[in-house]
Design a protein around this motif. Structure first.
Motif, PDB file in Angstrom:
ATOM      1  N   LYS A 391       1.145  54.954  15.779  1.00  0.00           N
ATOM      2  CA  LYS A 391       1.882  54.383  14.674  1.00  0.00           C
ATOM      3  C   LYS A 391       1.879  55.353  13.505  1.00  0.00           C
ATOM      4  N   THR A 392       3.047  55.551  12.983  1.00  0.00           N
ATOM      5  CA  THR A 392       3.171  56.355  11.767  1.00  0.00           C
ATOM      6  C   THR A 392       3.728  55.461  10.682  1.00  0.00           C
ATOM      7  N   GLU A 393       3.885  56.010   9.519  1.00  0.00           N
ATOM      8  CA  GLU A 393       4.395  55.192   8.427  1.00  0.00           C
ATOM      9  C   GLU A 393       5.829  54.773   8.738  1.00  0.00           C
ATOM     10  N   GLY A 394       5.959  53.503   8.988  1.00  0.00           N
ATOM     11  CA  GLY A 394       7.282  52.934   9.244  1.00  0.00           C
ATOM     12  C   GLY A 394       7.822  53.242  10.626  1.00  0.00           C
ATOM     13  N   ASN A 395       7.092  54.087  11.385  1.00  0.00           N
ATOM     14  CA  ASN A 395       7.598  54.447  12.715  1.00  0.00           C
ATOM     15  C   ASN A 395       6.450  54.470  13.731  1.00  0.00           C
ATOM     16  N   PHE A 396       6.838  54.584  14.980  1.00  0.00           N
ATOM     17  CA  PHE A 396       5.875  54.736  16.078  1.00  0.00           C
ATOM     18  C   PHE A 396       6.249  55.988  16.848  1.00  0.00           C
ATOM     19  N   ASP A 397       5.254  56.821  17.106  1.00  0.00           N
ATOM     20  CA  ASP A 397       5.490  58.000  17.925  1.00  0.00           C
ATOM     21  C   ASP A 397       5.008  57.739  19.346  1.00  0.00           C
ATOM     22  N   VAL A 398       5.860  57.989  20.297  1.00  0.00           N
ATOM     23  CA  VAL A 398       5.490  57.776  21.709  1.00  0.00           C
ATOM     24  C   VAL A 398       4.692  58.977  22.177  1.00  0.00           C
ATOM     25  N   LEU A 399       3.555  58.649  22.795  1.00  0.00           N
ATOM     26  CA  LEU A 399       2.658  59.694  23.270  1.00  0.00           C
ATOM     27  C   LEU A 399       2.669  59.728  24.788  1.00  0.00           C
ATOM     28  N   ASN A 400       2.084  60.791  25.296  1.00  0.00           N
ATOM     29  CA  ASN A 400       1.889  60.883  26.739  1.00  0.00           C
ATOM     30  C   ASN A 400       0.902  59.807  27.161  1.00  0.00           C
ATOM     31  N   PRO A 401       1.175  59.092  28.308  1.00  0.00           N
ATOM     32  CA  PRO A 401       0.245  58.037  28.736  1.00  0.00           C
ATOM     33  C   PRO A 401      -1.185  58.538  28.886  1.00  0.00           C
ATOM     34  N   TYR A 402      -1.319  59.831  29.121  1.00  0.00           N
ATOM     35  CA  TYR A 402      -2.651  60.390  29.255  1.00  0.00           C
ATOM     36  C   TYR A 402      -3.474  60.143  28.008  1.00  0.00           C
ATOM     37  N   GLU A 403      -2.761  60.080  26.860  1.00  0.00           N
ATOM     38  CA  GLU A 403      -3.458  59.891  25.590  1.00  0.00           C
ATOM     39  C   GLU A 403      -4.140  58.521  25.523  1.00  0.00           C
ATOM     40  N   CYS A 404      -3.655  57.576  26.320  1.00  0.00           N
ATOM     41  CA  CYS A 404      -4.227  56.212  26.292  1.00  0.00           C
ATOM     42  C   CYS A 404      -4.995  55.900  27.564  1.00  0.00           C
ATOM     43  N   SER A 405      -5.274  56.867  28.374  1.00  0.00           N
ATOM     44  CA  SER A 405      -5.890  56.614  29.673  1.00  0.00           C
ATOM     45  C   SER A 405      -7.290  56.039  29.556  1.00  0.00           C
ATOM     46  N   TYR A 406      -7.947  56.286  28.436  1.00  0.00           N
ATOM     47  CA  TYR A 406      -9.318  55.766  28.291  1.00  0.00           C
ATOM     48  C   TYR A 406      -9.306  54.280  27.964  1.00  0.00           C
ATOM     49  N   LEU A 407      -8.097  53.737  27.688  1.00  0.00           N
ATOM     50  CA  LEU A 407      -7.988  52.314  27.382  1.00  0.00           C
ATOM     51  C   LEU A 407      -7.495  51.545  28.626  1.00  0.00           C
ATOM     52  N   GLU A 408      -7.853  50.257  28.703  1.00  0.00           N
ATOM     53  CA  GLU A 408      -7.383  49.436  29.823  1.00  0.00           C
ATOM     54  C   GLU A 408      -5.905  49.134  29.624  1.00  0.00           C
ATOM     55  N   LYS A 409      -5.131  49.490  30.577  1.00  0.00           N
ATOM     56  CA  LYS A 409      -3.692  49.329  30.460  1.00  0.00           C
ATOM     57  C   LYS A 409      -3.299  47.889  30.841  1.00  0.00           C
ATOM     58  N   PRO A 410      -2.559  47.232  29.995  1.00  0.00           N
ATOM     59  CA  PRO A 410      -2.096  45.863  30.327  1.00  0.00           C
ATOM     60  C   PRO A 410      -1.149  45.897  31.526  1.00  0.00           C
ATOM     61  N   PRO A 411      -1.054  44.785  32.290  1.00  0.00           N
ATOM     62  CA  PRO A 411      -0.117  44.753  33.438  1.00  0.00           C
ATOM     63  C   PRO A 411       1.311  44.798  32.948  1.00  0.00           C
ATOM     64  N   SER A 412       2.122  45.479  33.696  1.00  0.00           N
ATOM     65  CA  SER A 412       3.534  45.604  33.330  1.00  0.00           C
ATOM     66  C   SER A 412       4.441  44.705  34.187  1.00  0.00           C
ATOM     67  N   GLN A 413       3.878  43.947  35.120  1.00  0.00           N
ATOM     68  CA  GLN A 413       4.703  43.096  35.983  1.00  0.00           C
ATOM     69  C   GLN A 413       3.897  41.870  36.391  1.00  0.00           C
ATOM     70  N   GLN A 414       4.589  40.717  36.498  1.00  0.00           N
ATOM     71  CA  GLN A 414       3.941  39.488  36.970  1.00  0.00           C
ATOM     72  C   GLN A 414       5.000  38.613  37.667  1.00  0.00           C
ATOM     73  N   SER A 415       4.497  37.725  38.464  1.00  0.00           N
ATOM     74  CA  SER A 415       5.416  36.814  39.165  1.00  0.00           C
ATOM     75  C   SER A 415       5.813  35.672  38.240  1.00  0.00           C
ATOM     76  N   CYS A 416       6.970  35.062  38.531  1.00  0.00           N
ATOM     77  CA  CYS A 416       7.446  33.954  37.713  1.00  0.00           C
ATOM     78  C   CYS A 416       8.195  32.958  38.598  1.00  0.00           C
TER      79      CYS A 416
END
Length: 527
Positions: A391-416
């Motif tokens: 997050k930047t001032e008023g904006n968000f910068d997209v980073l390489n997923p590697y930058e967040c690899s140490y964090l638990e990644k939320p699921p991106s798909q579920q059944s409905c």
């Protein structure tokens, strides 16, 4: 009134019969219709008549008794009385208490006044004469029998019996039959034979006819039943049982179904068994109670083809990569009694990728909102975007997923699952095109199936996929054979004369014949 009797109902009667006590006052016509050889008819009838009195007895009358015109019978004595009370000794001479005897065949007659009676032959004085000494025994004890007077030769003075040779045999009176024991015999129950049992097995009923009968004049007559009331009346109905009824037995369990899939049949063994355990004909058991020995069995559908729905209209992701889905089911595509193989391992895909463009991100793992369900009904999937952002001032910068690899990644798909689909259209893959050029067609099978994949009629007919469509509509390009040329300038005459069917002309005018054959299929086959 006539009484009808069936065969064998009355022990004293053979065959059908009917009886009327009489009298019959009208002409009676009897017709017999027989379906077998005529066994003959026996009939009897009685004609009433006057009592027949012996002329010898009626010829005697006492002196001084008036003659009534009835063969010398006294007026005070009826014919019946005279017939029943003939006990006077009959002698040929004068005797105390006897009648003057007139010879058989001779009857007294009245002489007109002032005429001299005819002279009779002088009576011979005989020492011996015929005398009635008694009567024979009655032939029956009741019901009107008969007996005859007995005449012996006796001394005229002493009445002592002497040998018959002492008397004139020509003057011996002829014994006349006399009725005796005129009273009817006691009435009795005439019992007929039992009828056949009403049932061939089990408890049934049988009947017999009972008649009150009385014997008179050597004839057995049917009389009113009150005359037998002093006797116990035999039963006219009785229970009977020829044998114990047979019953149905199930001898075997149901066999396996005749087909591995689809609708077939299965059987079991059902027999009619007697009470002794023997197998007998089915007719001896109650056919209405017979258990089924064959029935249908459903082993489920015989699978052969993959049936598919159309792809869903929605992509699982509002932005970025997502998927669209469809339903796939293996079912038979026609009704058949033959076992069919499965659909195989080439199961069509149930998902396909879709992409609605890039999405914006945020600091850390940023999970976007869940997309709408990939299907409007039934089971589907939902997608959401998960990116690593700063997050930047008023904006968000997209980073390489590697930058967040140490964090638990939320699921991106579920059944409905929004709601039951009810019924949807399924279809098979398109068949091969019927022609390679100039417009052929291909087909597929379309079915309406419910959520449990059973056949349904609830689909919207307007949304039904097409079952047939055109294909390969491009023109056919004939192959050019360099060796196929016309060798003569007038090959058009060969075509007009329809000589292309012959090998010689077809070769000599190859180009012209081939051109006509392509333009008019079947032309070369006609002369």
């Amino acid at each position: 009134m006539f009484t009808y009797r069936r065969p064998n109902e009355i022990s004293s009667t053979a065959g059908e019969s009917f009886l009327a006590d009489g009298p019959t006052n009208e002409v009676l016509d009897v017709y017999m219709i027989h379906q077998q050889p005529n066994p003959g008819i026996h009939y009897e009838y009685i004609i009433p008549g006057d009592n027949v009195i012996s002329p010898q007895l009626l010829a005697h009358r006492r002196p001084g008794e008036p003659f009534n015109g009835q063969l010398g019978m006294p007026e005070s004595t009826s014919r019946e009385d005279e017939d029943l009370h003939r006990e006077t000794d009959i002698l040929t001479g004068q005797s105390a208490g006897t009648f003057p005897v007139i010879q058989p065949g001779r009857f007294p007659s009245h002489q007109p006044e002032n005429q001299v009676p005819a002279m009779q032959p002088p009576r011979q004085n005989r020492e011996y004469n015929w005398k009635q000494v008694g009567k024979t025994e009655c032939t029956t004890t009741c019901g009107k029998g008969s007996q005859y007077p007995i005449f012996h030769c006796v001394n005229r003075i002493t009445h002592e019996e002497v040998p018959e040779g002492y008397c004139d045999s020509s003057t011996k009176p002829i014994p006349e039959e006399e009725a005796c024991n005129l009273f009817p015999c006691p009435a009795f129950w005439d019992i007929g034979e039992w009828s056949e049992c009403s049932k061939t097995c089990g408890l049934g009923m049988q009947h017999r006819q009972i008649l009150c009968r009385q014997i008179y004049a050597n004839r057995t007559l049917t009389v009113q039943q009150y005359r037998c009331q002093h006797l116990e009346k035999p039963d006219t109905t009785s229970t009977c049982q020829l044998k114990i009824c047979s019953e149905w037995q199930i001898r075997t369990e149901w066999t396996s179904c005749s087909v591995p899939c689809g609708v077939g049949q299965r059987t079991r063994d059902v027999k009619c068994v007697s009470n002794l355990g023997d197998v007998v004909d089915d007719e001896e058991c109650n056919m209405k109670l017979r258990p089924n020995d064959i029935e249908n069995c459903d082993m489920g559908p015989c699978a052969k083809s993959w049936f598919l729905t159309e792809w869903s209209d929605r992509c699982s992701a509002e932005c970025g990569a997502g998927v669209r889905t469809r339903s796939v089911v293996c079912m038979t595509n026609h009704v058949s009694s033959l076992p069919l193989e499965g659909c195989g391992n080439n199961r069509p895909s149930e998902t396909t990728p879709c992409n609605n463009g890039p999405c914006a991100g945020k600091v850390d793992w940023f999970a976007g909102g869940w997309t709408q369900c990939s299907t409007e009904c039934g089971s589907g999937t939902q997608q959401r975007e998960v990116i690593c952002v700063r997050k930047t001032e008023g904006n968000f910068d997209v980073l390489n997923p590697y930058e967040c690899s140490y964090l638990e990644k939320p699921p991106s798909q579920q059944s409905c699952y929004l709601k039951p689909c009810g019924s949807k259209w399924f279809h098979t893959e398109w068949s091969t095109c019927s022609k390679s050029c100039e417009g052929g067609f291909r087909v597929r099978e379309v079915r309406c199936l419910s959520d449990d994949m059973a056949a349904s009629t609830q689909c919207d007919p307007q949304l039904k996929p097409e079952e047939k469509e055109l294909c390969n509509t491009q023109d056919c390009v004939p192959e050019i054979d360099e060796n196929c040329k016309d060798k003569y300038y007038n090959c058009n005459v060969v075509v007009q004369a329809r000589l292309c069917v012959y090998t010689y002309y077809k070769t000599a005018c190859c180009a012209s014949c081939t051109r006509v054959a392509n333009r008019q299929p079947g032309f070369l086959g006609h002369r």
